[in-house]
Design a protein around this motif. Structure first.
Motif, PDB file in Angstrom:
ATOM      1  N   GLY A 194       3.915  -6.488 -22.524  1.00 31.39           N
ATOM      2  CA  GLY A 194       2.668  -5.733 -22.631  1.00 31.39           C
ATOM      3  C   GLY A 194       1.639  -6.077 -21.577  1.00 31.39           C
ATOM      4  N   ARG A 195       2.050  -6.701 -20.471  1.00 26.84           N
ATOM      5  CA  ARG A 195       1.115  -7.075 -19.411  1.00 26.84           C
ATOM      6  C   ARG A 195       1.546  -6.444 -18.083  1.00 26.84           C
ATOM      7  N   PRO A 196       1.282  -5.156 -17.866  1.00 28.72           N
ATOM      8  CA  PRO A 196       1.672  -4.519 -16.599  1.00 28.72           C
ATOM      9  C   PRO A 196       0.973  -5.128 -15.400  1.00 28.72           C
ATOM     10  N   THR A 197      -0.163  -5.810 -15.620  1.00 31.81           N
ATOM     11  CA  THR A 197      -0.870  -6.433 -14.499  1.00 31.81           C
ATOM     12  C   THR A 197      -0.128  -7.647 -13.959  1.00 31.81           C
ATOM     13  N   ASP A 198       0.925  -8.109 -14.647  1.00 32.71           N
ATOM     14  CA  ASP A 198       1.730  -9.202 -14.111  1.00 32.71           C
ATOM     15  C   ASP A 198       2.581  -8.748 -12.941  1.00 32.71           C
ATOM     16  N   ASN A 199       2.777  -7.451 -12.804  1.00 31.14           N
ATOM     17  CA  ASN A 199       3.560  -6.902 -11.697  1.00 31.14           C
ATOM     18  C   ASN A 199       2.716  -5.846 -10.983  1.00 31.14           C
ATOM     19  N   PRO A 200       1.563  -6.241 -10.416  1.00 33.21           N
ATOM     20  CA  PRO A 200       0.588  -5.247  -9.957  1.00 33.21           C
ATOM     21  C   PRO A 200       1.021  -4.473  -8.728  1.00 33.21           C
ATOM     22  N   HIS A 201       1.832  -5.075  -7.862  1.00 30.01           N
ATOM     23  CA  HIS A 201       2.160  -4.424  -6.595  1.00 30.01           C
ATOM     24  C   HIS A 201       3.006  -3.173  -6.809  1.00 30.01           C
ATOM     25  N   ILE A 202       3.989  -3.275  -7.703  1.00 32.14           N
ATOM     26  CA  ILE A 202       4.826  -2.106  -7.954  1.00 32.14           C
ATOM     27  C   ILE A 202       4.077  -1.066  -8.776  1.00 32.14           C
ATOM     28  N   GLU A 203       3.197  -1.522  -9.685  1.00 32.88           N
ATOM     29  CA  GLU A 203       2.405  -0.573 -10.470  1.00 32.88           C
ATOM     30  C   GLU A 203       1.454   0.209  -9.559  1.00 32.88           C
ATOM     31  N   ARG A 204       0.879  -0.468  -8.583  1.00 33.62           N
ATOM     32  CA  ARG A 204      -0.024   0.215  -7.645  1.00 33.62           C
ATOM     33  C   ARG A 204       0.742   1.198  -6.768  1.00 33.62           C
ATOM     34  N   PHE A 205       1.980   0.859  -6.408  1.00 37.11           N
ATOM     35  CA  PHE A 205       2.775   1.795  -5.607  1.00 37.11           C
ATOM     36  C   PHE A 205       3.076   3.062  -6.386  1.00 37.11           C
ATOM     37  N   HIS A 206       3.225   2.944  -7.707  1.00 40.68           N
ATOM     38  CA  HIS A 206       3.437   4.145  -8.519  1.00 40.68           C
ATOM     39  C   HIS A 206       2.252   5.107  -8.387  1.00 40.68           C
ATOM     40  N   GLU A 207       1.038   4.551  -8.238  1.00 38.99           N
ATOM     41  CA  GLU A 207      -0.128   5.400  -8.003  1.00 38.99           C
ATOM     42  C   GLU A 207      -0.056   6.040  -6.621  1.00 38.99           C
ATOM     43  N   THR A 208       0.436   5.295  -5.634  1.00 43.99           N
ATOM     44  CA  THR A 208       0.574   5.837  -4.280  1.00 43.99           C
ATOM     45  C   THR A 208       1.531   7.013  -4.257  1.00 43.99           C
ATOM     46  N   LEU A 209       2.540   6.993  -5.133  1.00 51.10           N
ATOM     47  CA  LEU A 209       3.514   8.084  -5.172  1.00 51.10           C
ATOM     48  C   LEU A 209       2.883   9.414  -5.571  1.00 51.10           C
ATOM     49  N   GLN A 210       1.658   9.386  -6.107  1.00 54.18           N
ATOM     50  CA  GLN A 210       1.000  10.645  -6.437  1.00 54.18           C
ATOM     51  C   GLN A 210       0.877  11.541  -5.209  1.00 54.18           C
ATOM     52  N   ARG A 211       0.681  10.927  -4.042  1.00 53.60           N
ATOM     53  CA  ARG A 211       0.607  11.734  -2.814  1.00 53.60           C
ATOM     54  C   ARG A 211       1.916  12.466  -2.577  1.00 53.60           C
ATOM     55  N   ALA A 212       3.018  11.802  -2.904  1.00 56.24           N
ATOM     56  CA  ALA A 212       4.326  12.429  -2.698  1.00 56.24           C
ATOM     57  C   ALA A 212       4.611  13.491  -3.747  1.00 56.24           C
ATOM     58  N   TRP A 213       4.254  13.220  -5.012  1.00 55.41           N
ATOM     59  CA  TRP A 213       4.515  14.203  -6.070  1.00 55.41           C
ATOM     60  C   TRP A 213       3.789  15.517  -5.790  1.00 55.41           C
ATOM     61  N   GLN A 214       2.549  15.431  -5.361  1.00 57.35           N
ATOM     62  CA  GLN A 214       1.719  16.626  -5.230  1.00 57.35           C
ATOM     63  C   GLN A 214       2.058  17.469  -4.005  1.00 57.35           C
ATOM     64  N   GLN A 215       2.963  16.982  -3.170  1.00 58.23           N
ATOM     65  CA  GLN A 215       3.350  17.737  -1.977  1.00 58.23           C
ATOM     66  C   GLN A 215       4.494  18.707  -2.237  1.00 58.23           C
ATOM     67  N   ILE A 216       5.103  18.667  -3.420  1.00 60.69           N
ATOM     68  CA  ILE A 216       6.317  19.439  -3.657  1.00 60.69           C
ATOM     69  C   ILE A 216       6.156  20.334  -4.885  1.00 60.69           C
ATOM     70  N   PRO A 217       6.961  21.392  -4.994  1.00 57.14           N
ATOM     71  CA  PRO A 217       6.916  22.243  -6.192  1.00 57.14           C
ATOM     72  C   PRO A 217       7.451  21.486  -7.399  1.00 57.14           C
ATOM     73  N   GLY A 218       6.957  21.862  -8.559  1.00 55.73           N
ATOM     74  CA  GLY A 218       7.392  21.199  -9.776  1.00 55.73           C
ATOM     75  C   GLY A 218       6.491  20.073 -10.217  1.00 55.73           C
ATOM     76  N   TYR A 219       5.375  19.833  -9.480  1.00 52.14           N
ATOM     77  CA  TYR A 219       4.444  18.784  -9.883  1.00 52.14           C
ATOM     78  C   TYR A 219       3.833  19.162 -11.231  1.00 52.14           C
ATOM     79  N   LYS A 220       3.937  18.259 -12.198  1.00 49.64           N
ATOM     80  CA  LYS A 220       3.497  18.579 -13.555  1.00 49.64           C
ATOM     81  C   LYS A 220       2.293  17.761 -14.002  1.00 49.64           C
ATOM     82  N   GLY A 221       1.696  16.990 -13.089  1.00 42.62           N
ATOM     83  CA  GLY A 221       0.550  16.178 -13.460  1.00 42.62           C
ATOM     84  C   GLY A 221       0.973  14.911 -14.186  1.00 42.62           C
ATOM     85  N   ARG A 222      -0.026  14.086 -14.492  1.00 40.95           N
ATOM     86  CA  ARG A 222       0.267  12.818 -15.154  1.00 40.95           C
ATOM     87  C   ARG A 222       0.417  12.960 -16.660  1.00 40.95           C
TER      88      ARG A 222
END
Length: 691
Positions: free
Chosen positions: A396-424
């Protein structure tokens, strides 16, 4: 008598108003709190130093002076923005103090010495911690700044016989999550039996103190088997953050749901997938990325680690962009020295054209959450065979692995560039998302890999800093190159068939009719010399031989010939009867139905092969007969990925003959490296040397 307050105001009070006068020091009265003094004397030196450090911080935040008074000002005090006279809010002062302490923390010699010796040096206090210290000081004074752990009363376990305590602690360690917990009475009985069997004389402890001791001992192990499993991993896991100082020291991995829909190639159905990512903590370089069906299993996790250990590259020529391709073994990723001796860091940011490298590395440690795929026996065994430490985060501590969790936020740029983006979430989802011209899972993976190579790896990362240059910003690949120049080449010695080392092993006796796995019969000519083999040829206890088994594609097994060291395909005898995807789940479901239909006829191997093939066709053609139709799509996608990975290795193996028994020396000391040649195998010897 005349006194001066912390604000500088002078007052005249009676001597009797002092709490307690201890002594006259240099003509001045020294006062001490009667409530604090006994408590303070009982504290350890480290606990006192920690409390006084907090007191200095609090006093400087509130007054501007570490010693709390203008007459005791140290050089340079007061400093902006500390002190109530500065006109800055208390929260802003706490934030400024946290930033100041963080900078001091980075250059502290004592801390650096601890890190160099492999110890833990903790972390600097946050602004919220500092605000908490201020509140505690206002409420309780210096007592409120004493670490609560230093105030806990100690149990007098010393009065329990040492022999009893040693056996008790040994037995308590066996409760690691794999064994069911027992009550205190049973634990006491086992300790008594063990002491008597060993012939050790001991003094029976008092009932009350013994009960308290055993209760405390089991409490430290955990109340449930899951807690016991977690705590048993603490000796090999990082429960405190520490700076990764070189590439490959820690690799963070995780899975996340893709925020876009994909379509099935065969049926056109729309569904969701997951993205598995591995990121190097020191440099933030993405070492591997896979799009997998939900939910990612243990084999998906192991193959992600396989991608981490092999180098990739992406080629951009004009408007053509290749997928991540399996490349040779480079000496360095992109750090080059020009003729005049100057360092030239690639890639060239003036253009996207050319080769884009994705480095390989054998990690020292892997950090992940407690997902069943990462905690599985197969993934843990794979890490152990390669000498990689496992660092699970706290539940229950996602902040223990912050680097990969932050990269998941960075992937928003990639999701929104393609068709089929469904939001968070469903509140952001459009009504016609599933009617767009969606990508397939393979096309989505290509898109994400291009995003990583051409966008993310070439973008300045705010988390990458260099001491002494606070304003400098670096891209992940630039940081990788700088650190690689200091640590040297860390590429992984490789061979073409390394993918098989990341698959589960199935042990089976090679009989005249082939081998049996998951109630299926497999056979090939490569097994002829090993049929009805002797006991102990492959392992001591029986005559079974090891076969690589891919749970994502059970239409074939793989056998490594001990004479030639070549990996050969061993197909299922009924493979020609069906083209249905054969994952563990589908084969198990087909077998249950076929067994019920076949009755006594299932004794015949030939009849069972036909029945299982028919049921596989039935399940994949009429998905409504299967309780989870989503598994059918997942099975197709997993088979596609499996065949891509293994066929790639088989193709490279056919182009590069393997030596019968390769060693680390042979791998590293061959002729000059061919950058376009297939890569070699990661030997276990290299992993052992790394340990």
């Amino acid at each position: 008598m005349e006194v001066k307050t912390v604000t500088g105001a002078e007052e005249v009070i009676n001597f009797g108003e002092l709490t307690e006068a201890r002594q006259i020091d240099d003509g001045r009265v020294a006062a001490a709190s009667a409530a604090l003094q006994p408590l303070w004397d009982a504290l350890s030196v480290s606990a006192r130093e920690a409390a006084l450090f907090k007191l200095e911080v609090v006093q400087e935040v509130l007054t501007g002076y570490r010693d709390g008074h203008p007459d005791l000002a140290r050089p340079g005090e007061p400093r902006h923005p500390f002190g109530s006279h500065s006109g800055v809010s208390e929260t802003a002062r706490a934030n400024a103090m946290a930033a100041h302490l963080a900078s001091e923390f980075e250059v502290d010699r004592t801390r650096q010495r601890k890190l160099a010796q492999g110890g833990k040096a903790g972390s600097s206090p946050s602004s919220s911690s500092i605000r908490g210290w201020v509140q505690n000081w206002r409420r309780d004074g210096l007592v409120g700044l004493i670490d609560g752990r230093a105030l806990k009363p100690r149990k007098e376990w010393a009065q329990i016989d040492e022999a009893y305590r040693e056996v008790a602690e040994t037995l308590a360690r066996t409760f690691d999550g794999d064994r069911s917990a027992v009550n205190i009475a049973e634990l006491d009985r086992r300790i008594t039996v063990a002491l008597k069997q060993s012939g050790v004389e001991y003094k029976q402890p008092a009932k009350r103190i013994k009960s308290q001791y055993l209760s405390w001992l089991m409490f430290t192990r955990g109340a449930t088997t899951r807690t016991q499993k977690t705590r048993s991993l603490r000796n090999t896991s990082g429960y405190e953050h520490y700076p990764a100082m070189r590439p490959g020291q820690v690799v963070a991995i995780d899975a996340t749901r893709a925020d876009c829909l994909v379509r099935d190639v065969g049926t056109g159905e729309v569904f969701s997938v997951e993205v598995l990512t591995a990121i190097d903590v020191a440099t933030r370089v993405v070492l591997a990325l896979r799009v997998v069906p939900k939910s990612a299993d243990a084999v998906d996790a192991a193959l992600l680690l396989y991608d981490v250990c092999r180098p990739f590259s992406m080629l951009v020529e004009g408007t053509s962009v290749s997928d991540w391709r399996w490349c040779g073994l480079p000496g360095q990723v992109s750090l080059m020295t020009t003729a005049d001796g100057k360092t030239d860091v690639l890639p060239d940011y003036t253009t996207l054209q050319g080769e884009h490298a994705i480095p390989s590395v054998l990690p020292d440690a892997v950090r992940s959450d407690h997902g069943s795929n990462f905690m599985s026996a197969h993934f843990q065994d794979t890490l152990a065979s390669l000498g990689i430490d496992f660092l699970p985060t706290r539940g229950g501590r996602p902040t223990d692995n912050p680097h990969i969790e932050r990269f998941h936020e960075t992937l928003q740029r990639a999701w929104q560039q393609i068709p089929g983006y469904k939001g968070r979430n469903t509140g952001e989802r459009g009504a016609k998302v599933d009617t767009e011209a969606l990508l397939t899972a393979n096309e989505l993976e290509q898109h994400l890999r291009r995003f990583v190579s051409l966008d993310y790896h070439r973008t300045e990362h705010a988390g990458l800093r260099v001491p002494g240059e606070p304003k400098a910003r670096f891209t992940p690949l630039e940081m990788w190159d700088m650190l690689t120049e200091l640590t040297g080449c860390i590429d992984v010695p490789q061979r073409a068939d390394m993918v098989f080392d990341f698959l589960p092993i199935h042990w089976a006796v090679i009989s005249h009719g082939g081998i049996k796995c998951k109630n299926l019969i497999f056979d090939a000519e490569c097994l002829d010399e090993y049929r009805n083999g002797r006991k102990g040829r492959f392992r001591e206890k029986d005559a079974a031989a090891p076969f690589y088994r891919d749970p994502h594609d059970l239409s074939r097994l793989w056998f490594r010939d001990p004479e030639t060291n070549e990996v050969n395909e061993v197909p299922w005898k009924g493979a020609g009867l069906t083209h249905a995807p054969m994952t563990d789940a589908l084969v198990d479901a087909a077998w249950k139905v076929a067994k019920n239909r076949g009755g006594k006829k299932m004794i015949s191997r030939e009849w069972s092969q036909h029945l299982i093939a028919e049921e596989l066709i039935e399940l994949t053609t009429h998905a409504e007969n299967f309780d989870e139709p989503a598994r059918i799509r997942a099975a197709r996608l997993r088979r596609q990925q499996s065949r891509r990975d293994i066929n790639e290795a088989v193709d490279a193996q056919s182009r590069t003959p393997l030596s019968p028994h390769p060693t680390t020396t042979e791998t590293l000391s061959t002729s000059p490296i061919d950058f376009d040649a297939p890569w070699g195998r990661l030997t276990l010897d290299y992993a052992n040397e790394k340990q």
